[in-house]
Design an enzyme around this catalytic site. Structure first.
Site, PDB file in Angstrom:
ATOM      1  N   LYS A 250       0.766  -1.268   0.055  1.00 43.56           N
ATOM      2  CA  LYS A 250      -0.123  -0.122  -0.093  1.00 43.56           C
ATOM      3  C   LYS A 250       0.839   1.533   0.090  1.00 43.56           C
ATOM      4  O   LYS A 250       1.914   1.245   0.471  1.00 43.56           O
ATOM      5  CB  LYS A 250      -0.653   0.092   1.371  1.00 43.56           C
ATOM      6  CG  LYS A 250      -1.998  -0.763   1.391  1.00 43.56           C
ATOM      7  CD  LYS A 250      -2.857  -0.630   2.520  1.00 43.56           C
ATOM      8  CE  LYS A 250      -3.933  -1.874   2.787  1.00 43.56           C
ATOM      9  NZ  LYS A 250      -4.944  -1.675   1.538  1.00 43.56           N
TER      10      LYS A 250
ATOM     11  N   ARG B 258     -10.470 -11.441   2.076  1.00 37.38           N
ATOM     12  CA  ARG B 258     -11.135 -12.537   1.716  1.00 37.38           C
ATOM     13  C   ARG B 258     -10.431 -14.084   1.939  1.00 37.38           C
ATOM     14  O   ARG B 258     -10.791 -14.866   1.958  1.00 37.38           O
ATOM     15  CB  ARG B 258     -11.476 -12.308   0.405  1.00 37.38           C
ATOM     16  CG  ARG B 258     -10.448 -12.053  -0.589  1.00 37.38           C
ATOM     17  CD  ARG B 258     -10.925 -11.252  -1.994  1.00 37.38           C
ATOM     18  NE  ARG B 258     -10.972  -9.832  -1.805  1.00 37.38           N
ATOM     19  CZ  ARG B 258     -11.329  -9.019  -2.739  1.00 37.38           C
ATOM     20  NH1 ARG B 258     -11.637  -9.333  -3.903  1.00 37.38           N
ATOM     21  NH2 ARG B 258     -11.273  -7.845  -2.250  1.00 37.38           N
TER      22      ARG B 258
END
Ligand code: BES
Ligand code: MN
Ligand code: ZN
Length: 493
Positions: free
Chosen positions: A276, A350
């Site tokens: 990120k 996920r």
């Protein structure tokens, strides 16, 4: 985790002159300066005189106080704004009310008969929430603050005492969730979350059982997707399993079709090799907000002694880049045998959740599974910080969660799960890939999770990326969705 330092109670009448040390009295007024409720007596005329003599208009959250002790007792009027908007604004009243009375020892809050039971709960929770503090500042906040609040209920058909009990339990759970999510990521590691869960097990030994699976055990179970995330970190991944026997007998050792609560517990999300950007990365300590929320919810359920069987599964890992980290392009296989092409290591939530969902279904055959996850930035874009995204395959769960959303004021909004969105997850080399395209990112993340839900298994997913914390000046964890889930659980008794 301690109980609320505030003692709350409900009485039907109030006579300030009957008490030796008169409490700080709180009344409410609408946008026209009219005192709310069917109240009479001397304190009403005093409040009216105070409003008249001041610039107070009754705007939402404005307050006016008279501390003149020669007139008997301190008094504050809190503005609630337009009455037809009160239902939406009730959560905004706790903070100003608390600020106005916190230097008093005792306070009495006169509702009158204008505010219903549902809104009473929301108000009390926001009032308690205003007393919450987290921080490492060497200068401690003033401890000499209010310790007792009495609510006057002159509306006989509302059971305020019962609402108060449930709200206090919710507050304890919500505070635990906030503290865990606010905690610095060098302290709040996967093992730290496991430790807090074990403490909860000790505090409620008669009804709670806690088990923690480490990476070796997860390896044996074939949880390749979870491990694909945790393996890049020095911190060992932990699957925390909390069984709450509110209905079945713990000694018999088996939960009967429990409600399952599954939480994303990424204690820090760097993005992994798909790193990120630096700006704002500190906020990714909140990426265990789902796990914190589920742990807080079960704490609240224990405090309220809810007669339900519940299992909580927290998927805790740290998402780091390293020589051992997963690469974009790697393939991992989940516990149910599904192969996943990992195209972006920043779509890690996920991955830990899919194995946690498989484990939960295989071990417990739950009557419903609800998962909560700070899953996607796309959900923040779609719904902001007002409503959590709600995805579900089950009408009863949808209805119950929507009801709970209204009752608690911890709002959700239903989002779609059409197969046409799922089509974005088609991989050329595996059963599924872990990201879709640019469009509908929160939906494709939910579609990914849905692939791991068995036929006929009722399931709901809450994307709390925008609601689990607030940014800006008062940045910090909100403890959502604890109020929503407590309200939901209560409806399932
Ligand atoms: N934890 C983030 C989601 C997130 C973003 C939560 C901003 C709160 C605020 C999640 O793991 C993530 O990085 N998601 C990616 C998914 C993408 C790579 C498909 C995202 O939202 O950008
Ligand atoms: Mn991520
Ligand atoms: Zn994440």
């Amino acid at each position: 985790m301690s109980k609320s330092p505030l003692t709350l109670s409900v009485l039907d009448t109030f006579n300030p002159k009957a008490t030796k040390n008169p409490p700080h009295l709180v009344l409410f007024a609408d946008k026209d300066g009219k005192i709310l409720g069917n109240l009479d007596g001397e304190h009403i005329s005093r409040a009216n005189a105070l409003i008249k003599a001041s610039a107070f208009k009754g705007t939402l959250g404005s307050t006016v106080s008279d501390h003149a002790l020669d007139s008997g007792y301190p008094l504050t009027v809190v503005g609630v704004g337009a009455l037809d908007k009160l239902a939406n604004n009730i959560k905004k009243l706790g903070k100003p009310t608390y600020a106005a009375i916190k230097s008093a020892k005792k306070a009495v809050i006169l509702w009158g008969d204008t505010i219903c039971q549902k809104h009473f709960g929301q108000f009390v929770l926001s009032l308690l929430g205003a007393s919450y503090h987290f921080g490492y500042q060497s200068e401690k906040p003033n401890k000499d603050t209010i310790s007792q609040i009495t609510f006057i209920n002159n509306q006989a058909d509302n059971d305020y005492a019962q609402v108060l009990e449930l709200t206090q339990a919710t507050f304890v759970g919500q505070s635990l969730a906030r503290t865990l999510a606010n905690e610095a990521p060098n302290i709040c590691t996967p093992s730290h979350v496991a430790k807090i869960a074990k403490q909860l097990g000790k505090d409620h030994a008669d009804s709670v059982n806690v088990q923690v699976l480490g990476e070796k055990e997860m390896q044996k179970l074939g949880m390749g997707c979870f491990l694909a995330v945790s393996k890049g970190s020095e911190q060992e991944g932990q699957l925390v399993v909390i069984e709450y026997f509110g209905k079945s007998n713990k000694k018999k050792g088996k939960l009967k079709n429990p409600i399952a609560l599954v939480g994303k517990g990424i204690t820090f999300d760097t993005g992994g090799i798909s790193l990120k950007p630096a700006a704002g990365m500190d906020e990714m300590k909140f990426d265990m907000g789902g796990a914190a929320g589920m742990l807080g919810t079960i704490k609240a359920a224990c405090e309220a002694k809810l007669p339900l069987d519940i299992v909580v599964v927290l998927a805790c890992a740290e998402n780091m880049p390293s020589g051992r980290a997963t690469r974009p392009g790697d393939v991992a296989v989940a516990m149910n045998g599904m192969s996943v092409e990992i195209l972006n290591t920043d779509a890690e939530g996920r991955l830990v959740l899919c194995d946690a969902l498989c484990y939960t279904q295989d071990t417990y055959t739950p009557r419903t599974i609800i998962d909560a996850a700070t899953l996607t930035g796309a959900c923040v874009i779609a719904l902001g910080s007002v409503r959590s995204g709600l995805y579900t395959n089950d009408e009863d769960t949808l209805f119950a969660l929507q009801q709970a959303s209204e009752t608690s004021g911890d709002l959700v909004w239903q989002m779609p799960l059409d197969d046409d969105y799922d089509a974005q997850l088609k991989s050329p080399i595996a059963d599924v890939q872990n990201i879709g395209g640019r469009e509908a990112g929160s939906v494709t993340a939910a579609c990914f999770l849905k692939r791991f839900i068995k036929d006929n298994q009722a399931w709901a997913h809450l994307d709390i990326a925008g609601t689990a914390w607030q940014s800006g000046e008062n940045k910090g964890a909100t403890g959502r969705p604890v109020p929503l889930l407590m309200s939901y659980l209560y409806s399932q008794i």
